[in-house]
Design an enzyme around this catalytic site. Structure first.
Site, PDB file in Angstrom:
ATOM      1  N   THR A 211       0.858  -1.182   0.000  1.00  6.72           N
ATOM      2  CA  THR A 211       0.000   0.000   0.000  1.00  6.72           C
ATOM      3  C   THR A 211       0.895   1.234   0.000  1.00  6.72           C
ATOM      4  O   THR A 211       2.071   1.140   0.330  1.00  6.72           O
ATOM      5  CB  THR A 211      -0.861   0.041   1.287  1.00  6.72           C
ATOM      6  OG1 THR A 211      -1.343  -1.259   1.579  1.00  6.72           O
ATOM      7  CG2 THR A 211      -2.040   0.974   1.147  1.00  6.72           C
ATOM      8  N   ARG A 239     -12.375  -8.623  -4.179  1.00  5.30           N
ATOM      9  CA  ARG A 239     -11.865  -8.424  -2.819  1.00  5.30           C
ATOM     10  C   ARG A 239     -11.484  -6.967  -2.561  1.00  5.30           C
ATOM     11  O   ARG A 239     -10.879  -6.308  -3.395  1.00  5.30           O
ATOM     12  CB  ARG A 239     -10.649  -9.325  -2.588  1.00  5.30           C
ATOM     13  CG  ARG A 239     -10.004  -9.194  -1.202  1.00  5.30           C
ATOM     14  CD  ARG A 239      -8.820  -8.260  -1.206  1.00  5.30           C
ATOM     15  NE  ARG A 239      -8.150  -8.235   0.101  1.00  5.30           N
ATOM     16  CZ  ARG A 239      -7.133  -7.417   0.413  1.00  5.30           C
ATOM     17  NH1 ARG A 239      -6.692  -6.567  -0.488  1.00  5.30           N
ATOM     18  NH2 ARG A 239      -6.589  -7.447   1.603  1.00  5.30           N
ATOM     19  N   GLY A 241      -9.669  -4.587   0.525  1.00  3.67           N
ATOM     20  CA  GLY A 241      -8.921  -4.620   1.774  1.00  3.67           C
ATOM     21  C   GLY A 241      -9.212  -3.436   2.664  1.00  3.67           C
ATOM     22  O   GLY A 241     -10.275  -2.798   2.576  1.00  3.67           O
ATOM     23  N   ASP A 242      -8.267  -3.097   3.512  1.00  3.57           N
ATOM     24  CA  ASP A 242      -8.486  -2.041   4.501  1.00  3.57           C
ATOM     25  C   ASP A 242      -8.261  -0.638   3.958  1.00  3.57           C
ATOM     26  O   ASP A 242      -8.764   0.333   4.523  1.00  3.57           O
ATOM     27  CB  ASP A 242      -7.571  -2.256   5.719  1.00  3.57           C
ATOM     28  CG  ASP A 242      -6.102  -2.104   5.353  1.00  3.57           C
ATOM     29  OD1 ASP A 242      -5.647  -2.806   4.416  1.00  3.57           O
ATOM     30  OD2 ASP A 242      -5.395  -1.288   5.981  1.00  3.57           O
ATOM     31  N   THR A 262      -0.644  -0.078   6.403  1.00  2.00           N
ATOM     32  CA  THR A 262      -0.223  -0.979   5.332  1.00  2.00           C
ATOM     33  C   THR A 262      -0.004  -2.355   5.926  1.00  2.00           C
ATOM     34  O   THR A 262       0.643  -2.492   6.963  1.00  2.00           O
ATOM     35  CB  THR A 262       1.058  -0.488   4.635  1.00  2.00           C
ATOM     36  OG1 THR A 262       1.501  -1.503   3.721  1.00  2.00           O
ATOM     37  CG2 THR A 262       2.176  -0.190   5.623  1.00  2.00           C
ATOM     38  N   GLY A 263      -0.555  -3.365   5.281  1.00  2.00           N
ATOM     39  CA  GLY A 263      -0.381  -4.708   5.813  1.00  2.00           C
ATOM     40  C   GLY A 263      -1.419  -5.652   5.274  1.00  2.00           C
ATOM     41  O   GLY A 263      -2.055  -5.395   4.244  1.00  2.00           O
ATOM     42  N   GLY A 265      -4.674  -6.677   4.937  1.00  2.00           N
ATOM     43  CA  GLY A 265      -5.860  -5.865   5.153  1.00  2.00           C
ATOM     44  C   GLY A 265      -6.972  -6.485   5.959  1.00  2.00           C
ATOM     45  O   GLY A 265      -7.669  -5.794   6.705  1.00  2.00           O
TER      46      GLY A 265
END
Length: 346
Positions: A211, A239, A241-242, A262-263, A265
């Site tokens: 990210t 999909r 994510g966060d 970032t990671g 999600g």
């Protein structure tokens, strides 16, 4: 009183007030931090040329945002400008460097939040937007909604005069090779298990994250945060994510702090990471160092949640915690020189 004398006194008072306001602004703290993703980032895999190139792009992004703040610009503008630099680079998983979906295309997500009033905008699953963070900001400022997705988001983009681009604009050789490797690993995992979830969990963590983001405090005391991503390599079924979810991947409020994550999600969504950090600062009177460390290392890490965050508080303090071997990151403030780092020992 003589009319001309009265006018002169009023003018003098206005000049004094204006000078005082400028003086107060010039002494106010301002700061910015950016990230380009966290993960298993190993020194051994970097040539000296690659290391130099990544650091140069991180520095360009943070300096671009800092210049906006230094000139008295708004934190929202600084965040947008910094993220645009990262979105326009093939090095990071956002914009031109976006990873591939399972079907070989690109689906992009982004969000932005204004700390003054919690106004926010987000887009998810867009395929033809060159700079998703800019569209997220338009959603915030020009629509009555917070999040728009897919075709609807792109219809809104056209109404706002945002040109649509071909999806292959985001094609890069390295990301395509990563897709082929991911699909090979998925196929091997499916050969022993028909369970999609189990097969996907067998993927190395780096396929599940990546990210870019920025957080900033301007001279007027306003915080802002933004995040943009290409998502997860080989993702399916639309999909999300966060990154486009307010509270998970992005959060900002002037009473506490601004966070971009970032990671992996799914973990950041389930644990409401960005908002949780700000809540600990606001309600428990913790520093951003304490709050960030607690959430990233005490909450996420034990349950397998990998990644990191960048945080700026309303006093201009900066914290960049992560629980992986590296996180592309940079920061600068009116009291801190430019800091650029990649690995966990910097």
């Amino acid at each position: 009183m003589n009319k001309s004398l009265f006018t002169a006194l009023i003018s003098a008072a206005c000049i004094t007030l204006s000078t005082s306001a400028l003086s107060a602004q010039s002494s106010s703290p301002f700061a910015i931090a950016i990230h380009g993703g966290a993960g298993t980032i190993e020194k051994s895999r970097f040539t000296p040329e690659q290391d130099k190139a990544y650091r140069a792009k991180l520095q360009e992004a943070v300096e671009t945002g800092y210049k906006v703040l230094e000139q008295g610009g708004e934190s929202l503008d600084a965040v947008t400008a910094a993220i645009n630099v990262l979105e326009n680079s093939p090095y990071f998983n956002a914009g031109r460097g976006a990873v591939y979906t399972y079907d070989g295309s690109h689906e992009l997500d982004a969000s932005i939040m204004d700390g003054r009033d919690r106004q926010a905008g987000a887009v998810a699953g867009v395929k033809h937007i060159e700079n998703p963070i800019n569209l997220a900001r338009l959603v915030m400022e020009e629509s009555v909604h917070v999040m728009l997705s897919g075709q609807g988001a792109e219809e809104f983009a056209k109404e706002q005069g945002v040109p649509l681009v071909e999806n292959n604009l985001f094609d890069t050789e390295n990301r395509y090779k990563a897709l082929l490797k991911a699909k090979e690993k998925l196929d091997k995992a499916k050969a022993t298990s028909k369970d999609y979830q189990a097969a996907h969990q067998a993927l190395p963590v780096n396929y599940k994250m990546g990210t870019v983001g920025a957080v900033a405090l301007d001279k007027n005391g306003n915080l802002a945060a933004g995040t943009s991503t290409g998502g997860m390599t080989a993702k399916r079924f639309g999909r999300i994510g966060d990154a486009p979810i307010i509270g998970a991947g992005t959060f900002a409020e002037n009473e506490s702090c601004a966070v971009s994550a970032t990671g992996h999600g799914e973990y950041f969504i389930r644990y409401n990471v960005a908002a949780d950090i700000c809540a600990r600062v606001k309600y428990q009177n913790k520093t951003i160092v304490q709050a960030g460390d607690e959430v990233i290392n005490d909450v996420l890490k034990p349950i397998g949640g990998t990644g990191g965050v960048i945080i700026v508080d309303n006093k201009g303090n900066i914290s960049l915690p992560f629980n992986t071997s590296g996180m592309y990151r940079a920061s600068k403030s009116n009291t801190q020189a430019t800091y650029v780092a990649i690995f966990d020992d910097e």
